[in-house]
Design a protein around this motif. Structure first.
Motif, PDB file in Angstrom:
ATOM      1  N   SER A   1      -4.200   0.016  -2.481  1.00 26.60           N
ATOM      2  CA  SER A   1      -4.018  -1.327  -1.925  1.00 26.60           C
ATOM      3  C   SER A   1      -4.068  -2.374  -3.045  1.00 26.60           C
ATOM      4  CB  SER A   1      -5.070  -1.612  -0.843  1.00 26.60           C
ATOM      5  OG  SER A   1      -6.321  -1.820  -1.426  1.00 26.60           O
ATOM      6  N   GLY A   2      -4.835  -2.106  -4.107  1.00 26.85           N
ATOM      7  CA  GLY A   2      -4.847  -3.004  -5.264  1.00 26.85           C
ATOM      8  C   GLY A   2      -3.462  -3.074  -5.892  1.00 26.85           C
ATOM      9  N   ALA A   3      -2.826  -1.918  -6.050  1.00 27.80           N
ATOM     10  CA  ALA A   3      -1.478  -1.863  -6.635  1.00 27.80           C
ATOM     11  C   ALA A   3      -0.480  -2.620  -5.759  1.00 27.80           C
ATOM     12  CB  ALA A   3      -1.045  -0.414  -6.820  1.00 27.80           C
ATOM     13  N   GLU A   4      -0.653  -2.506  -4.438  1.00 30.96           N
ATOM     14  CA  GLU A   4       0.237  -3.221  -3.514  1.00 30.96           C
ATOM     15  C   GLU A   4       0.084  -4.741  -3.648  1.00 30.96           C
ATOM     16  OE1 GLU A   4       1.126  -0.299   0.305  1.00 30.96           O
ATOM     17  OE2 GLU A   4      -0.539  -1.739   0.401  1.00 30.96           O
ATOM     18  N   ILE A   5      -1.185  -5.165  -3.765  1.00 30.28           N
ATOM     19  CA  ILE A   5      -1.440  -6.602  -3.928  1.00 30.28           C
ATOM     20  C   ILE A   5      -0.791  -7.107  -5.220  1.00 30.28           C
ATOM     21  CG2 ILE A   5      -3.255  -8.329  -4.380  1.00 30.28           C
ATOM     22  CD1 ILE A   5      -5.067  -6.737  -2.470  1.00 30.28           C
ATOM     23  N   LEU A   6      -0.957  -6.328  -6.301  1.00 34.93           N
ATOM     24  CA  LEU A   6      -0.402  -6.736  -7.591  1.00 34.93           C
ATOM     25  C   LEU A   6       1.123  -6.844  -7.518  1.00 34.93           C
ATOM     26  CD1 LEU A   6      -1.006  -7.435 -10.507  1.00 34.93           C
ATOM     27  CD2 LEU A   6      -0.908  -5.009 -11.075  1.00 34.93           C
ATOM     28  N   ARG A   7       1.758  -5.850  -6.866  1.00 33.33           N
ATOM     29  CA  ARG A   7       3.211  -5.880  -6.715  1.00 33.33           C
ATOM     30  C   ARG A   7       3.656  -7.135  -5.952  1.00 33.33           C
ATOM     31  NH1 ARG A   7       6.442  -4.345 -10.056  1.00 33.33           N
ATOM     32  NH2 ARG A   7       7.509  -6.265  -9.562  1.00 33.33           N
ATOM     33  N   ALA A   8       2.926  -7.436  -4.859  1.00 38.66           N
ATOM     34  CA  ALA A   8       3.251  -8.621  -4.056  1.00 38.66           C
ATOM     35  C   ALA A   8       3.068  -9.900  -4.878  1.00 38.66           C
ATOM     36  CB  ALA A   8       2.396  -8.660  -2.801  1.00 38.66           C
ATOM     37  N   LEU A   9       2.049  -9.908  -5.750  1.00 39.41           N
ATOM     38  CA  LEU A   9       1.824 -11.067  -6.620  1.00 39.41           C
ATOM     39  C   LEU A   9       2.992 -11.228  -7.590  1.00 39.41           C
ATOM     40  CD1 LEU A   9      -1.972 -10.756  -7.561  1.00 39.41           C
ATOM     41  CD2 LEU A   9      -0.904 -12.742  -6.469  1.00 39.41           C
ATOM     42  N   LEU A  10       3.378 -10.117  -8.225  1.00 43.68           N
ATOM     43  CA  LEU A  10       4.465 -10.164  -9.207  1.00 43.68           C
ATOM     44  C   LEU A  10       5.770 -10.606  -8.561  1.00 43.68           C
ATOM     45  CD1 LEU A  10       3.648  -6.902 -11.194  1.00 43.68           C
ATOM     46  CD2 LEU A  10       3.740  -9.203 -12.174  1.00 43.68           C
ATOM     47  N   ASP A  11       5.976 -10.180  -7.318  1.00 50.27           N
ATOM     48  CA  ASP A  11       7.206 -10.549  -6.596  1.00 50.27           C
ATOM     49  C   ASP A  11       7.088 -11.919  -5.927  1.00 50.27           C
ATOM     50  OD1 ASP A  11       8.193  -8.135  -7.369  1.00 50.27           O
ATOM     51  OD2 ASP A  11       7.779  -7.124  -5.462  1.00 50.27           O
ATOM     52  N   ARG A  12       5.926 -12.563  -6.123  1.00 51.24           N
ATOM     53  CA  ARG A  12       5.677 -13.886  -5.548  1.00 51.24           C
ATOM     54  C   ARG A  12       5.758 -13.895  -4.019  1.00 51.24           C
ATOM     55  NH1 ARG A  12       6.316 -14.331 -10.633  1.00 51.24           N
ATOM     56  NH2 ARG A  12       5.277 -16.049 -11.679  1.00 51.24           N
ATOM     57  N   LYS A  13       5.408 -12.731  -3.421  1.00 56.76           N
ATOM     58  CA  LYS A  13       5.305 -12.659  -1.974  1.00 56.76           C
ATOM     59  C   LYS A  13       3.870 -12.923  -1.530  1.00 56.76           C
ATOM     60  CE  LYS A  13       9.214  -9.583  -1.452  1.00 56.76           C
ATOM     61  NZ  LYS A  13       9.626  -8.190  -1.632  1.00 56.76           N
ATOM     62  N   MET A  14       2.972 -12.972  -2.506  1.00 51.79           N
ATOM     63  CA  MET A  14       1.581 -13.304  -2.219  1.00 51.79           C
ATOM     64  C   MET A  14       1.102 -14.200  -3.351  1.00 51.79           C
ATOM     65  SD  MET A  14      -1.725 -10.810  -1.799  1.00 51.79           S
ATOM     66  CE  MET A  14      -0.984  -9.722  -0.603  1.00 51.79           C
ATOM     67  N   ASP A  15       0.186 -15.139  -3.044  1.00 56.29           N
ATOM     68  CA  ASP A  15      -0.314 -15.994  -4.121  1.00 56.29           C
ATOM     69  C   ASP A  15      -1.730 -15.557  -4.529  1.00 56.29           C
ATOM     70  OD1 ASP A  15      -2.519 -17.791  -2.911  1.00 56.29           O
ATOM     71  OD2 ASP A  15      -0.899 -17.922  -1.433  1.00 56.29           O
ATOM     72  N   PRO A  16      -2.169 -15.947  -5.719  1.00 57.33           N
ATOM     73  CA  PRO A  16      -3.457 -15.449  -6.228  1.00 57.33           C
ATOM     74  C   PRO A  16      -4.651 -15.821  -5.340  1.00 57.33           C
ATOM     75  CG  PRO A  16      -2.195 -16.454  -8.011  1.00 57.33           C
ATOM     76  CD  PRO A  16      -1.452 -16.741  -6.741  1.00 57.33           C
ATOM     77  N   TYR A  17      -4.580 -16.948  -4.632  1.00 57.46           N
ATOM     78  CA  TYR A  17      -5.696 -17.331  -3.771  1.00 57.46           C
ATOM     79  C   TYR A  17      -5.806 -16.385  -2.573  1.00 57.46           C
ATOM     80  CZ  TYR A  17      -7.008 -21.411  -6.435  1.00 57.46           C
ATOM     81  OH  TYR A  17      -7.474 -22.221  -7.429  1.00 57.46           O
ATOM     82  N   ARG A  18      -4.648 -16.026  -2.009  1.00 53.16           N
ATOM     83  CA  ARG A  18      -4.687 -15.090  -0.895  1.00 53.16           C
ATOM     84  C   ARG A  18      -5.130 -13.710  -1.396  1.00 53.16           C
ATOM     85  NH1 ARG A  18       0.244 -12.972   2.470  1.00 53.16           N
ATOM     86  NH2 ARG A  18      -0.922 -11.384   3.614  1.00 53.16           N
ATOM     87  N   ALA A  19      -4.649 -13.318  -2.575  1.00 52.55           N
ATOM     88  CA  ALA A  19      -5.061 -12.028  -3.149  1.00 52.55           C
ATOM     89  C   ALA A  19      -6.581 -11.992  -3.339  1.00 52.55           C
ATOM     90  CB  ALA A  19      -4.349 -11.812  -4.489  1.00 52.55           C
ATOM     91  N   ALA A  20      -7.150 -13.112  -3.793  1.00 55.72           N
ATOM     92  CA  ALA A  20      -8.598 -13.174  -3.997  1.00 55.72           C
ATOM     93  C   ALA A  20      -9.331 -12.994  -2.671  1.00 55.72           C
ATOM     94  CB  ALA A  20      -8.976 -14.505  -4.642  1.00 55.72           C
ATOM     95  N   ARG A  21      -8.801 -13.618  -1.607  1.00 52.53           N
ATOM     96  CA  ARG A  21      -9.433 -13.468  -0.290  1.00 52.53           C
ATOM     97  C   ARG A  21      -9.365 -12.010   0.173  1.00 52.53           C
ATOM     98  NH1 ARG A  21      -6.929 -18.430   0.690  1.00 52.53           N
ATOM     99  NH2 ARG A  21      -5.216 -17.497   1.847  1.00 52.53           N
ATOM    100  N   LEU A  22      -8.200 -11.393  -0.034  1.00 52.27           N
ATOM    101  CA  LEU A  22      -8.047  -9.987   0.361  1.00 52.27           C
ATOM    102  C   LEU A  22      -9.009  -9.091  -0.419  1.00 52.27           C
ATOM    103  CD1 LEU A  22      -4.181  -9.467   0.647  1.00 52.27           C
ATOM    104  CD2 LEU A  22      -5.881  -9.262   2.485  1.00 52.27           C
ATOM    105  N   MET A  23      -9.128  -9.349  -1.711  1.00 50.21           N
ATOM    106  CA  MET A  23      -9.943  -8.476  -2.553  1.00 50.21           C
ATOM    107  C   MET A  23     -11.427  -8.633  -2.283  1.00 50.21           C
ATOM    108  SD  MET A  23      -7.788  -8.202  -6.047  1.00 50.21           S
ATOM    109  CE  MET A  23      -8.661  -6.762  -6.623  1.00 50.21           C
ATOM    110  N   SER A  24     -11.822  -9.779  -1.738  1.00 49.43           N
ATOM    111  CA  SER A  24     -13.237  -9.938  -1.405  1.00 49.43           C
ATOM    112  C   SER A  24     -13.472  -9.530   0.048  1.00 49.43           C
ATOM    113  CB  SER A  24     -13.675 -11.382  -1.644  1.00 49.43           C
ATOM    114  OG  SER A  24     -12.983 -12.247  -0.771  1.00 49.43           O
ATOM    115  N   GLY A  25     -12.466  -8.858   0.637  1.00 51.38           N
ATOM    116  CA  GLY A  25     -12.649  -8.281   1.965  1.00 51.38           C
ATOM    117  C   GLY A  25     -12.646  -9.296   3.089  1.00 51.38           C
TER     118      GLY A  25
END
Lengths: 315, 315
Positions: free
Chosen positions: A288-312
């Motif tokens: 799921s970390g790799a998926e988040i990173l891919r979405a970040l690179l493709d600009r389908k997710m932003d770093p703030y949302r990724a941070a929320r996801l990663m902190s559960g």
């Protein structure tokens, strides 16, 4: 492999090998560090911790070595931690430490250790804090933390000292520069070193004026300005006296406890940050970390949302 | 008060006031920063980000201004972010920015902004990262991040650049010093500025030798060494050409995406660290936080146990 208990026993018996082992564990962020430092912590709280800084070439190391000699003359023990955020090198085995130890050869009441970054990204001030705790537990009377420059890491490192000595030389220039460098804010004692040079008196005067311009009342600590010639040992006793007076001031004013609080709050935060960093690094390695990173690179997710996801916290 | 939506609209229309507002929000860690930067992020990803560093007095600012002029001559837009971790001052209104802007007076294709610490403890590289994202979203073709010195903060700041230009002067001395400062590790292009001085050729030779000594194969980037005289504009075109070649190399080798990954991972970690810091600061203010602190001061609890308690893990 020694157990934490054995290392702690060695440390309190004054065993230098145990001390070196613990410091290596701090630098390598060893797995049992929490257990070790947790057990070591109740032994701390007696050392006087002095920070020393100033621009390159001000003669800090020479002055620190002279202070160490004078402290030894007074029958107290002293440990020196030389922190250099621009150097990747650490360790008691390196040349600089050995050269410096020669001045104190055969004197087990002096300990010198340099700390570099060793790739420990951003963790140097944390490691320094824990090395100071260890030296405190090893019952050194005075711990001198010496650092070059005034970058953020250096300022963080100095925050763990009770008394900060700022070493300047006449050439290090006009007041504006001193102010800019932020030294005024952190200094408890000023040394104008190499005071045989012309301009020394002018600089002393300027510093005294600056100290006076700082807002103060009768309860304030007025930063003393001392002339020194470290290479000839001149003024060293006066510096130690000023440091002693500042320590008494801290005790009297209740600021010693305030500094201890800040030190402890910083240490707890550093521990939590280190754990966070480890957790996050582990998460990137998962599917799921790799998926988040891919979405970040493709600009389908932003770093703030990724941070929320990663902190559960969910999206 | 403008809404994040209005600010973003302004930003994409090239409104400088909207840009300045967003940067202020980044510096002040505004409450709606997550929403704002989250919405802004999909607009990023097109800028070329260049880092510039070197010792004080190497002529970095002059060279950067010349690079900006040359970039403008090529019809591209450019934003300059001058990061100074030793200065508490930030902001477009400060004298330095205005003086520098005079060279580009009336040219809306150039934007200059300085960033200082402003008390944002340890957060300067985080703020810089977000300012770069904002300038990227504002569609500047090139963003130059200029920083002095080689402290930890400066190195963190440079990590967010795709190409790092290291500016040296013949006087900045021998190879050992360059190595020690860690510049060799971070440089993608070397400029030997003030190359009319004697010793310039010697330094160029030394640097080329050092580059050659680095382990490399036919796929490696060989750091070019260029002579410049920034005050006379000499060598500026060659530097830009080298930077362009490095950008092509990044693309070709897949390293551009690796750099983007590192940037994004760093940004997510910074966001999580900032939230942790806020949570911990809030906890100290509670009744149980105060109890933990008292127990720490009395050495009835150690910092590692306190950290476990504060992260809700129990004792």
């Amino acid at each position: 492999v020694k157990t934490p208990q054995e290392l702690l026993q060695g440390l309190s018996r004054g065993n230098r090998l145990a001390l070196a082992r613990i410091i290596s564990k701090i630098e390598n962020r060893s797995k049992d560090l929490g257990e070790l430092l947790g057990a070591l912590y109740p032994l701390t709280g007696t050392a006087e911790v002095i920070g020393v800084t100033g621009p390159p070439g001000a003669g800090k190391s020479t002055l620190v070595d002279q202070l160490a000699l004078e402290i030894r003359n007074q029958g107290r023990t002293v440990a020196i931690v030389a922190v250099d955020p621009s150097s990747p090198f650490s360790g008691g085995a390196i040349l600089g430490d050995r050269i410096r130890m020669q001045r104190h050869f055969g004197d087990s009441g002096v300990y010198i250790r340099s700390l570099g970054t060793r790739g420990a990204h951003g963790g140097l001030s944390h490691a320094t804090k824990e090395v100071v705790m260890t030296l405190d537990a090893a019952k050194f009377d005075t711990i001198i933390v010496e650092t070059a420059g005034v970058g953020q890491t250096e300022l963080d490192v100095l925050k763990l000292a009770q008394t900060v000595l700022v070493v300047l030389v006449p050439e290090s220039g006009d007041s504006i520069q001193v102010m800019k460098a932020g030294l005024m804010e952190i200094a408890d004692v000023f040394a104008v070193n190499k005071s045989d040079r012309p301009e020394a008196d002018k600089m002393v005067k300027e510093l005294i004026t600056m100290v006076g311009l700082n807002p103060h009342d009768e309860h304030s600590w007025m930063i003393p300005v001392q002339k020194t010639e470290a290479v000839r040992g001149i003024g060293v006793g006066e510096i130690l006296k000023s440091i002693g007076e500042h320590q008494e001031y801290l005790q009297r004013s209740g600021k010693r406890e305030a500094k201890a609080e800040a030190f402890l709050k910083g240490e707890v935060l550093d521990i939590l940050k280190e754990r966070l960093q480890q957790t996050v690094a582990d998460t990137w390695k998962t599917h799921s970390g790799a998926e988040i990173l891919r979405a970040l690179l493709d600009r389908k997710m932003d770093p703030y949302r990724a941070a929320r996801l990663m902190s559960g916290e969910g999206s």
